[in-house]
Design a protein around this motif. Structure first.
Motif, PDB file in Angstrom:
ATOM      1  N   GLY A  23      39.403 -14.413 -21.663  1.00 44.57           N
ATOM      2  CA  GLY A  23      39.277 -13.949 -20.279  1.00 44.57           C
ATOM      3  C   GLY A  23      37.926 -14.261 -19.717  1.00 44.57           C
ATOM      4  O   GLY A  23      37.781 -14.657 -18.562  1.00 44.57           O
ATOM      5  N   SER A  24      36.890 -14.127 -20.549  1.00 39.06           N
ATOM      6  CA  SER A  24      35.529 -14.424 -20.094  1.00 39.06           C
ATOM      7  C   SER A  24      35.383 -15.883 -19.726  1.00 39.06           C
ATOM      8  O   SER A  24      34.836 -16.238 -18.684  1.00 39.06           O
ATOM      9  CB  SER A  24      34.528 -14.056 -21.189  1.00 39.06           C
ATOM     10  N   SER A  25      35.917 -16.765 -20.573  1.00 36.11           N
ATOM     11  CA  SER A  25      35.765 -18.187 -20.280  1.00 36.11           C
ATOM     12  C   SER A  25      36.643 -18.608 -19.129  1.00 36.11           C
ATOM     13  O   SER A  25      36.380 -19.591 -18.454  1.00 36.11           O
ATOM     14  CB  SER A  25      36.084 -19.014 -21.528  1.00 36.11           C
ATOM     15  N   ALA A  26      37.718 -17.821 -18.880  1.00 39.84           N
ATOM     16  CA  ALA A  26      38.612 -18.176 -17.778  1.00 39.84           C
ATOM     17  C   ALA A  26      38.009 -17.812 -16.433  1.00 39.84           C
ATOM     18  O   ALA A  26      38.195 -18.500 -15.445  1.00 39.84           O
ATOM     19  CB  ALA A  26      39.955 -17.467 -17.948  1.00 39.84           C
ATOM     20  N   VAL A  27      37.249 -16.702 -16.417  1.00 35.55           N
ATOM     21  CA  VAL A  27      36.723 -16.269 -15.128  1.00 35.55           C
ATOM     22  C   VAL A  27      35.267 -16.649 -14.922  1.00 35.55           C
ATOM     23  O   VAL A  27      34.777 -16.614 -13.807  1.00 35.55           O
ATOM     24  CB  VAL A  27      36.848 -14.726 -14.970  1.00 35.55           C
ATOM     25  N   ASP A  28      34.543 -16.967 -16.010  1.00 36.18           N
ATOM     26  CA  ASP A  28      33.163 -17.390 -15.818  1.00 36.18           C
ATOM     27  C   ASP A  28      33.125 -18.619 -14.924  1.00 36.18           C
ATOM     28  O   ASP A  28      33.985 -19.477 -14.983  1.00 36.18           O
ATOM     29  CB  ASP A  28      32.501 -17.721 -17.160  1.00 36.18           C
ATOM     30  N   LEU A  29      32.121 -18.702 -14.127  1.00 31.98           N
ATOM     31  CA  LEU A  29      32.034 -19.765 -13.139  1.00 31.98           C
ATOM     32  C   LEU A  29      31.651 -21.075 -13.811  1.00 31.98           C
ATOM     33  O   LEU A  29      30.670 -21.156 -14.541  1.00 31.98           O
ATOM     34  CB  LEU A  29      31.009 -19.367 -12.079  1.00 31.98           C
ATOM     35  N   VAL A  30      32.443 -22.094 -13.561  1.00 35.99           N
ATOM     36  CA  VAL A  30      32.214 -23.386 -14.204  1.00 35.99           C
ATOM     37  C   VAL A  30      31.339 -24.251 -13.321  1.00 35.99           C
ATOM     38  O   VAL A  30      31.368 -24.150 -12.097  1.00 35.99           O
ATOM     39  CB  VAL A  30      33.561 -24.096 -14.460  1.00 35.99           C
ATOM     40  N   PRO A  31      30.535 -25.135 -13.921  1.00 36.19           N
ATOM     41  CA  PRO A  31      29.690 -26.010 -13.119  1.00 36.19           C
ATOM     42  C   PRO A  31      30.520 -26.919 -12.224  1.00 36.19           C
ATOM     43  O   PRO A  31      31.625 -27.321 -12.577  1.00 36.19           O
ATOM     44  CB  PRO A  31      28.919 -26.820 -14.170  1.00 36.19           C
ATOM     45  N   VAL A  32      29.990 -27.223 -11.081  1.00 41.37           N
ATOM     46  CA  VAL A  32      30.690 -28.128 -10.170  1.00 41.37           C
ATOM     47  C   VAL A  32      29.903 -29.429 -10.094  1.00 41.37           C
ATOM     48  O   VAL A  32      28.699 -29.463 -10.299  1.00 41.37           O
ATOM     49  CB  VAL A  32      30.805 -27.497  -8.764  1.00 41.37           C
ATOM     50  N   GLN A  33      30.602 -30.498  -9.807  1.00 38.64           N
ATOM     51  CA  GLN A  33      29.949 -31.790  -9.635  1.00 38.64           C
ATOM     52  C   GLN A  33      29.387 -31.864  -8.222  1.00 38.64           C
ATOM     53  O   GLN A  33      30.109 -31.723  -7.244  1.00 38.64           O
ATOM     54  CB  GLN A  33      30.968 -32.909  -9.865  1.00 38.64           C
ATOM     55  N   LEU A  34      28.100 -32.046  -8.132  1.00 39.98           N
ATOM     56  CA  LEU A  34      27.441 -32.045  -6.841  1.00 39.98           C
ATOM     57  C   LEU A  34      27.285 -33.465  -6.328  1.00 39.98           C
ATOM     58  O   LEU A  34      26.673 -34.310  -6.980  1.00 39.98           O
ATOM     59  CB  LEU A  34      26.069 -31.371  -6.962  1.00 39.98           C
ATOM     60  N   PRO A  42      22.229 -15.743  -2.179  1.00 40.27           N
ATOM     61  CA  PRO A  42      23.554 -16.356  -2.355  1.00 40.27           C
ATOM     62  C   PRO A  42      24.220 -16.740  -1.041  1.00 40.27           C
ATOM     63  O   PRO A  42      24.960 -17.725  -0.982  1.00 40.27           O
ATOM     64  CB  PRO A  42      24.350 -15.251  -3.078  1.00 40.27           C
ATOM     65  N   LEU A  43      23.944 -15.989   0.019  1.00 38.52           N
ATOM     66  CA  LEU A  43      24.511 -16.328   1.327  1.00 38.52           C
ATOM     67  C   LEU A  43      23.906 -17.633   1.849  1.00 38.52           C
ATOM     68  O   LEU A  43      24.614 -18.498   2.378  1.00 38.52           O
ATOM     69  CB  LEU A  43      24.244 -15.195   2.323  1.00 38.52           C
ATOM     70  N   ILE A  96      31.619 -13.642  -2.393  1.00 42.06           N
ATOM     71  CA  ILE A  96      31.717 -15.023  -1.904  1.00 42.06           C
ATOM     72  C   ILE A  96      32.894 -15.728  -2.573  1.00 42.06           C
ATOM     73  O   ILE A  96      33.637 -16.472  -1.928  1.00 42.06           O
ATOM     74  CB  ILE A  96      30.397 -15.772  -2.151  1.00 42.06           C
ATOM     75  N   GLY A  97      33.055 -15.495  -3.874  1.00 41.87           N
ATOM     76  CA  GLY A  97      34.180 -16.092  -4.575  1.00 41.87           C
ATOM     77  C   GLY A  97      35.508 -15.646  -4.008  1.00 41.87           C
ATOM     78  O   GLY A  97      36.458 -16.436  -3.907  1.00 41.87           O
ATOM     79  N   ARG A  98      35.606 -14.396  -3.620  1.00 44.13           N
ATOM     80  CA  ARG A  98      36.841 -13.896  -3.006  1.00 44.13           C
ATOM     81  C   ARG A  98      37.051 -14.494  -1.621  1.00 44.13           C
ATOM     82  O   ARG A  98      38.185 -14.780  -1.220  1.00 44.13           O
ATOM     83  CB  ARG A  98      36.792 -12.373  -2.907  1.00 44.13           C
ATOM     84  N   ASP A  99      35.952 -14.672  -0.902  1.00 43.46           N
ATOM     85  CA  ASP A  99      36.056 -15.207   0.457  1.00 43.46           C
ATOM     86  C   ASP A  99      36.386 -16.697   0.465  1.00 43.46           C
ATOM     87  O   ASP A  99      37.217 -17.156   1.249  1.00 43.46           O
ATOM     88  CB  ASP A  99      34.731 -15.010   1.212  1.00 43.46           C
ATOM     89  N   HIS A 100      35.710 -17.462  -0.394  1.00 42.15           N
ATOM     90  CA  HIS A 100      35.754 -18.920  -0.266  1.00 42.15           C
ATOM     91  C   HIS A 100      36.057 -19.670  -1.565  1.00 42.15           C
ATOM     92  O   HIS A 100      35.984 -20.897  -1.582  1.00 42.15           O
ATOM     93  CB  HIS A 100      34.423 -19.424   0.306  1.00 42.15           C
ATOM     94  N   GLY A 101      36.378 -18.948  -2.621  1.00 43.93           N
ATOM     95  CA  GLY A 101      36.813 -19.623  -3.835  1.00 43.93           C
ATOM     96  C   GLY A 101      35.776 -19.670  -4.932  1.00 43.93           C
ATOM     97  O   GLY A 101      34.565 -19.604  -4.702  1.00 43.93           O
ATOM     98  N   ARG A 102      36.273 -19.810  -6.143  1.00 48.76           N
ATOM     99  CA  ARG A 102      35.430 -19.767  -7.336  1.00 48.76           C
ATOM    100  C   ARG A 102      34.490 -20.952  -7.426  1.00 48.76           C
ATOM    101  O   ARG A 102      33.380 -20.857  -7.956  1.00 48.76           O
ATOM    102  CB  ARG A 102      36.350 -19.722  -8.573  1.00 48.76           C
ATOM    103  N   GLU A 103      34.893 -22.094  -6.905  1.00 48.24           N
ATOM    104  CA  GLU A 103      34.049 -23.286  -7.016  1.00 48.24           C
ATOM    105  C   GLU A 103      32.739 -23.109  -6.254  1.00 48.24           C
ATOM    106  O   GLU A 103      31.667 -23.500  -6.731  1.00 48.24           O
ATOM    107  CB  GLU A 103      34.796 -24.522  -6.509  1.00 48.24           C
ATOM    108  N   LEU A 104      32.820 -22.492  -5.086  1.00 44.93           N
ATOM    109  CA  LEU A 104      31.596 -22.271  -4.315  1.00 44.93           C
ATOM    110  C   LEU A 104      30.683 -21.286  -5.036  1.00 44.93           C
ATOM    111  O   LEU A 104      29.470 -21.516  -5.147  1.00 44.93           O
ATOM    112  CB  LEU A 104      31.940 -21.758  -2.910  1.00 44.93           C
ATOM    113  N   ALA A 105      31.243 -20.189  -5.537  1.00 46.98           N
ATOM    114  CA  ALA A 105      30.427 -19.221  -6.277  1.00 46.98           C
ATOM    115  C   ALA A 105      29.817 -19.859  -7.513  1.00 46.98           C
ATOM    116  O   ALA A 105      28.669 -19.574  -7.875  1.00 46.98           O
ATOM    117  CB  ALA A 105      31.282 -18.008  -6.658  1.00 46.98           C
ATOM    118  N   ALA A 106      30.557 -20.748  -8.160  1.00 47.19           N
ATOM    119  CA  ALA A 106      30.036 -21.442  -9.336  1.00 47.19           C
ATOM    120  C   ALA A 106      28.864 -22.335  -8.959  1.00 47.19           C
ATOM    121  O   ALA A 106      27.851 -22.398  -9.674  1.00 47.19           O
ATOM    122  CB  ALA A 106      31.146 -22.277  -9.976  1.00 47.19           C
TER     123      ALA A 106
END
Length: 378
Positions: free
Chosen positions: A324-335, A36-37, A182-192
């Motif tokens: 809550g699950s759908s709110a915090v689950d990581l959503v796909p990002v447009q690459l 992940p890093l 990583i999500g805490r450091d740099h945001g949910r979008e990156l972790a997603a």
């Protein structure tokens, strides 16, 4: 449990992690923590993280599968580490040496964040660095650690993040822990984006538990109890009455009650309900089944009764669990395909006599990938 302090998303330089490899460490846990890093750097298009593998003398070490790994450096090399993660595996009682303990204590005095994967928690506990902290460890090592280190608050969770300690149970659980960090450091979008690249459908959170085999808890001393639990697990949708369960293994209802109270510290009906509710939670989090369908699949005759039982056991109603699950689950990002950016030259500057982190060469090689720099950090 207290969450680890969040790192600024606008930190001046990359975070540096040192992975201390114990003899017979599990390779899957190390890879689950490091990959992940690597992907965080690739998707960000710059070096957010760098890492080094370490052993006491800098010599090769064997993983539990027999593969030999040559580390980047010895623990005597003065590296400016932000975090140290101990990678354990088979037989941590034999693998952890006095020199490991002394070095970890020294790193703690330098205010390093500390972590462990698989059975690496044993090393931190032996160094006294988990006293008063909540910690996770692979279930095979759980009972031995509870006996050896009573000051450590051990849990069956997949991973635990308590202040500046982060411990994961093993296997792929370190990936969930690192994605959370990583999500805490740099945001949910990156972790997603990372989870999407690894085809990792659901990132598990700190509330997810290891499934500890009952045979490991009871051994072979209670074959009737193991048979009853197996019957319960096979009949969640249409629960069997306790009288029928008792009859299957040729014991009385009272003997059945005693078996559960003595060995599992609860009534058989309570244990059966726990199995059904745990299954319901999995279905709510991992499938699109409606709440009515989940209730039926887990043996509840009505949705209101299911909701009442669920709220009493987990503290929230199933509808909130689903939302809550759908709110915090990581959503796909447009690459994006053309988001490559120039690397900061400072990322590749090395200090004399300091080993070069593999993160640098990995990031350089990733510049040609279509996902390079595809996630914009805020």
């Amino acid at each position: 449990m207290t969450s680890a302090p969040q790192t600024s998303r606008h930190a001046a330089g990359p975070q540096t992690l040192g992975f201390l490899l114990l003899d017979n460490f599990t390779l899957i846990s190390l890879a689950s923590a490091i990959e992940p890093l690597r992907m965080a750097n690739q998707l960000a298009g710059r070096e957010l993280y760098r890492w080094y593998t370490l052993t006491l003398d800098g010599g090769p070490v064997r993983a539990s599968d027999g593969l030999q790994i040559t580390p980047d450096a010895s623990t005597t090399v003065p590296l400016a580490l932000d975090m140290v993660i101990v990678c354990g595996g088979v037989g941590p009682q034999r693998s952890v040496q006095r020199e490991h303990v002394a070095w970890l204590q020294s790193e703690a005095r330098h205010s390093r964040r500390l972590g462990a994967v698989c059975t690496g928690s044993w090393a931190l506990a032996r160094a006294g660095l988990l006293d008063g902290f909540e910690a996770s460890v692979h279930w095979e090592c759980l009972a031995a650690m509870q006996e050896a280190f009573p000051k450590v608050s051990l849990t069956t969770r997949l991973f635990s993040i308590d202040r500046d300690r982060a411990t994961a149970s093993g296997g792929t659980a370190p990936m969930d822990m690192m994605l959370t960090l990583i999500g805490r450091d740099h945001g949910r979008e990156l972790a997603a984006g990372i989870s999407e690249m690894f085809i990792y459908d659901r990132v598990r959170n700190e509330q997810d538990q290891q499934r500890v085999p009952l045979k490991h808890v009871l051994g072979t001393t209670q074959p009737r109890l193991l048979e009853i639990v197996a019957l319960m697990e096979a009949n969640l949708e249409e629960p069997i009455s306790l009288d029928e369960l008792a009859g299957y293994v040729n014991v009385s209802r009272r003997q059945l009650e005693r078996l559960f109270q003595k060995n599992l510290h609860c009534s058989p009906s309570r244990y059966y309900l726990k199995l059904r509710l745990t299954r319901a939670r999995q279905l709510l989090k991992q499938t699109p089944m409606s709440i009515i369908e989940v209730a039926s699949a887990c043996g509840f005759v009505s949705t209101p009764h299911f909701s009442k039982c669920y709220r009493e056991y987990f503290g929230i109603p199933p509808r909130d669990e689903r939302l809550g699950s759908s709110a915090v689950d990581l959503v796909p990002v447009q690459l994006g395909q053309d988001a490559a950016v120039m690397l900061q030259s400072a990322s590749f500057e090395s200090v004399p006599d300091t080993p070069v982190s593999a993160a640098m060469s990995a990031l350089d090689q990733a510049r040609g990938e279509p996902t390079y720099a595809s996630v914009r950090l805020s």
